[in-house]
Motif scaffolding. Structure first.
Motif, PDB file in Angstrom:
ATOM      1  N   ALA A  17     -55.595  68.814  34.155  1.00 46.77           N
ATOM      2  CA  ALA A  17     -55.156  70.145  34.579  1.00 46.77           C
ATOM      3  C   ALA A  17     -55.347  71.065  33.381  1.00 46.77           C
ATOM      4  N   ILE A  18     -56.009  72.213  33.607  1.00 47.79           N
ATOM      5  CA  ILE A  18     -56.298  73.144  32.524  1.00 47.79           C
ATOM      6  C   ILE A  18     -55.767  74.517  32.905  1.00 47.79           C
ATOM      7  N   GLU A  19     -54.982  75.093  31.996  1.00 50.52           N
ATOM      8  CA  GLU A  19     -54.456  76.437  32.206  1.00 50.52           C
ATOM      9  C   GLU A  19     -54.979  77.330  31.093  1.00 50.52           C
ATOM     10  N   GLU A  20     -55.642  78.427  31.469  1.00 52.89           N
ATOM     11  CA  GLU A  20     -56.195  79.356  30.485  1.00 52.89           C
ATOM     12  C   GLU A  20     -55.113  80.321  30.047  1.00 52.89           C
ATOM     13  N   ASN A  21     -54.944  80.443  28.722  1.00 55.86           N
ATOM     14  CA  ASN A  21     -53.951  81.352  28.156  1.00 55.86           C
ATOM     15  C   ASN A  21     -54.587  82.612  27.594  1.00 55.86           C
ATOM     16  N   ARG A  27     -54.219  75.224  27.755  1.00 51.74           N
ATOM     17  CA  ARG A  27     -53.233  74.130  27.765  1.00 51.74           C
ATOM     18  C   ARG A  27     -53.811  73.093  28.714  1.00 51.74           C
ATOM     19  N   ALA A  28     -54.019  71.879  28.231  1.00 50.97           N
ATOM     20  CA  ALA A  28     -54.617  70.825  29.039  1.00 50.97           C
ATOM     21  C   ALA A  28     -53.646  69.654  29.176  1.00 50.97           C
ATOM     22  N   GLU A  29     -53.555  69.142  30.389  1.00 45.00           N
ATOM     23  CA  GLU A  29     -52.780  67.929  30.650  1.00 45.00           C
ATOM     24  C   GLU A  29     -53.760  66.850  31.061  1.00 45.00           C
ATOM     25  N   PHE A  30     -53.743  65.751  30.305  1.00 42.57           N
ATOM     26  CA  PHE A  30     -54.698  64.670  30.518  1.00 42.57           C
ATOM     27  C   PHE A  30     -54.037  63.352  30.180  1.00 42.57           C
ATOM     28  N   ASP A  31     -54.157  62.398  31.042  1.00 35.33           N
ATOM     29  CA  ASP A  31     -53.650  61.045  30.792  1.00 35.33           C
ATOM     30  C   ASP A  31     -52.160  61.057  30.439  1.00 35.33           C
ATOM     31  N   GLY A  32     -51.388  61.929  31.115  1.00 41.73           N
ATOM     32  CA  GLY A  32     -49.943  61.988  30.913  1.00 41.73           C
ATOM     33  C   GLY A  32     -49.488  62.730  29.674  1.00 41.73           C
ATOM     34  N   PHE A  48     -70.049  73.994  20.236  1.00 44.92           N
ATOM     35  CA  PHE A  48     -68.723  74.582  20.240  1.00 44.92           C
ATOM     36  C   PHE A  48     -67.901  74.031  19.085  1.00 44.92           C
ATOM     37  N   ARG A  49     -66.892  74.776  18.722  1.00 45.32           N
ATOM     38  CA  ARG A  49     -65.841  74.275  17.840  1.00 45.32           C
ATOM     39  C   ARG A  49     -64.645  74.074  18.752  1.00 45.32           C
ATOM     40  N   LEU A  50     -64.045  72.928  18.652  1.00 43.09           N
ATOM     41  CA  LEU A  50     -62.909  72.593  19.496  1.00 43.09           C
ATOM     42  C   LEU A  50     -61.730  72.243  18.610  1.00 43.09           C
ATOM     43  N   TRP A  51     -60.609  72.875  18.881  1.00 38.49           N
ATOM     44  CA  TRP A  51     -59.376  72.533  18.195  1.00 38.49           C
ATOM     45  C   TRP A  51     -58.440  71.932  19.237  1.00 38.49           C
ATOM     46  N   VAL A  52     -57.935  70.741  18.955  1.00 35.96           N
ATOM     47  CA  VAL A  52     -56.961  70.091  19.830  1.00 35.96           C
ATOM     48  C   VAL A  52     -55.699  69.907  19.016  1.00 35.96           C
ATOM     49  N   ASP A  53     -54.624  70.581  19.452  1.00 34.11           N
ATOM     50  CA  ASP A  53     -53.355  70.570  18.726  1.00 34.11           C
ATOM     51  C   ASP A  53     -53.567  70.871  17.245  1.00 34.11           C
ATOM     52  N   GLY A  54     -54.454  71.854  16.962  1.00 32.95           N
ATOM     53  CA  GLY A  54     -54.684  72.312  15.593  1.00 32.95           C
ATOM     54  C   GLY A  54     -55.728  71.535  14.818  1.00 32.95           C
TER      55      GLY A  54
END
Length: 171
Positions: A17-21, A27-32, A48-54
């Motif tokens: 589930a992905i919510e665009e802010n 905000r992504a919900e994946f695997d609980g 792309f540059r991807l930051w996940v939780d910083g």
């Protein structure tokens, strides 16, 4: 409002589930688990540059229609996207109807492990293909009966080519 997706990743069903802010923030919900994600285009096409939780992660994405190839360092992940309107559940919604399994990448089929009429369970190996000098086992995304096998061992396939069809209602 979050958008829910069902992905077939490396032959297995995953949900996200992905919510665009706004401003590339998600905000992504994946695997609980939940993750704060920021995605920034480097060259307006595939890098792309991807930051996940910083944490910064270099990533390349190649998209054709609803198919994705995601390269994270030396690892490659292939996915088929299916947008779903319903909420995610703990076990995930069942796949219903006819599932048309396509080649997740360009390669060569080396083994076909099922035939028309075979019953399969979610996660069962269906075939093996070689791509980029690696064996990739393609697994069933759902329970059902094989109704069509469109490839044979030795066949070359392009990403997106139909490989087989599973009827999930014929069990």
């Amino acid at each position: 409002m979050a958008k829910n997706y069902r992905l077939i990743v490396q032959g297995g069903l995953q949900e996200v589930a992905i919510e665009e802010n706004g401003d590339g923030q998600y905000r992504a919900e994946f695997d609980g688990k939940s993750y704060d994600v920021e995605l920034e285009s480097v060259d307006d096409s595939t890098l792309f540059r991807l930051w996940v939780d910083g944490e910064r992660i270099p990533i390349a994405i190649r998209r054709e229609g609803m198919s994705l190839d995601v390269f994270i360092g030396p690892d490659r992940y292939s996915a088929e996207i299916e947008r779903s309107a319903g909420a995610l559940t703990q076990t995930g919604p069942a796949i219903e109807g006819e599932v048309r399994l396509t080649a997740p990448m360009t390669g060569q089929v080396t083994e076909v492990l099922v035939a028309g009429g075979d019953q399969v369970q979610e996660g069962d190996p269906l075939l093996v293909m070689v791509a980029m000098k690696m064996n990739n086992e393609i697994r069933s995304p759902a329970d059902g009966r094989i109704v069509d096998v469109s490839v044979n061992a030795g066949d070359a396939v392009e990403q997106g080519d139909l490989m087989l069809v599973i009827d999930t209602e014929a069990q």
